[in-house]
Enzyme design. Structure first.
Site, mmCIF file in Angstrom:
data_model
loop_
_atom_site.group_PDB
_atom_site.id
_atom_site.type_symbol
_atom_site.label_atom_id
_atom_site.label_comp_id
_atom_site.label_asym_id
_atom_site.label_seq_id
_atom_site.Cartn_x
_atom_site.Cartn_y
_atom_site.Cartn_z
ATOM 1 N N HIS A 249 4.099 7.449 3.382
ATOM 2 C CA HIS A 249 5.042 6.327 3.292
ATOM 3 C C HIS A 249 4.616 5.356 2.202
ATOM 4 O O HIS A 249 3.516 5.472 1.642
ATOM 5 C CB HIS A 249 5.163 5.598 4.644
ATOM 6 C CG HIS A 249 3.931 4.863 5.070
ATOM 7 N ND1 HIS A 249 2.942 5.424 5.849
ATOM 8 C CD2 HIS A 249 3.508 3.583 4.819
ATOM 9 C CE1 HIS A 249 1.982 4.534 6.069
ATOM 10 N NE2 HIS A 249 2.298 3.417 5.459
ATOM 11 N N GLU B 83 7.880 1.492 4.793
ATOM 12 C CA GLU B 83 7.391 0.476 5.722
ATOM 13 C C GLU B 83 7.608 -0.884 5.068
ATOM 14 O O GLU B 83 7.358 -1.048 3.879
ATOM 15 C CB GLU B 83 5.884 0.682 5.981
ATOM 16 C CG GLU B 83 5.263 -0.380 6.883
ATOM 17 C CD GLU B 83 3.756 -0.180 7.105
ATOM 18 O OE1 GLU B 83 3.193 0.820 6.609
ATOM 19 O OE2 GLU B 83 3.148 -1.049 7.762
ATOM 20 N N HIS C 266 0.840 -1.215 0.000
ATOM 21 C CA HIS C 266 0.000 0.000 0.000
ATOM 22 C C HIS C 266 0.866 1.253 0.000
ATOM 23 O O HIS C 266 2.064 1.190 0.284
ATOM 24 C CB HIS C 266 -0.949 0.021 1.212
ATOM 25 C CG HIS C 266 -0.263 0.100 2.555
ATOM 26 N ND1 HIS C 266 0.042 -1.020 3.302
ATOM 27 C CD2 HIS C 266 0.177 1.151 3.291
ATOM 28 C CE1 HIS C 266 0.629 -0.660 4.434
ATOM 29 N NE2 HIS C 266 0.741 0.673 4.455
#
Lengths: 139, 139
Positions: free
Chosen positions: A80, A129, A7
């Protein structure tokens, strides 16, 4: 090491307003309910796309790390990018061995699997991430 | 309207250095050659992931729109997000009808299909590229 682009994380002052924008302007049709993750100081909600997701992030509580981001970017913006890895501890150890700055210990993220964050200074200015791929199935 | 998350666009002062980072630190294994798109003022290169791509963008020429971004973000960072749509003219007309600011006319993008950009002020602070899905096949 990195696998799927799980994502992109997008900070917003209001998940409700952002969902309205994704639905009405961009025609998104699959959006989860929002839920709080108090230990991370965020409300989260996912816009589902056929191959990936947009994670909308709104501050939760006074200590939310998202307040500083929104102070610089009042309308919100890209916060992010999350890539999947097979094993978070191996990924963490490999990054640390190569001199990258990993932020904190592996912890449970919004998809229920272990995550870490890698400092933007080592990632071309982008907060990265890494999350362990969910074991059940890809979606 | 929006379909697949085709790619995230990441600005960098050096595609070569970024590719090195993606390969050596993040273990990416599939990276295209870089090529110039003089009419857009950019060098581009794609890091292929199983479900999506990272588009690395480096300034090409003095008039490149990426210089201003890098002046604010010297290490580079997330520049835009690209979603696929079926028909770019219909997407453009629908957005304009709802009051969104579309930047310029549809033009050919890095994947050889028509693209437009939508102003961040209407997209939650995020520069959004829309591109027509390639007609051959998904990758």
């Amino acid at each position: 090491m990195i696998g799927r682009l799980n994502h992109i994380g997008v900070a917003t002052p209001s998940i409700d307003e952002s969902v309205k924008m994704y639905r009405e302007l961009l025609g998104a049709t699959s959006v989860t309910e929002k839920w709080a993750m108090p230990e991370q100081g965020v409300w989260v909600c996912f816009v589902n796309l056929p191959n990936s997701q947009i994670e909308l992030i709104e501050p939760y509580g006074e200590a939310s790390p998202i307040h500083a981001f929104l102070a610089k970017n009042p309308k919100g913006g890209q916060h992010h990018v999350c890539f999947e890895v097979e094993n978070i501890h191996e990924a963490r150890d490999a990054l640390v061995a190569k001199g990258a700055t990993v932020l904190g210990e592996p912890r449970i993220g919004a998809h229920g699997t272990l995550i870490i964050f890698v400092h933007p200074k080592d990632m071309g200015g982008m907060l990265v991430e890494l999350m362990e791929s969910p074991k059940d199935a890809h979606h």
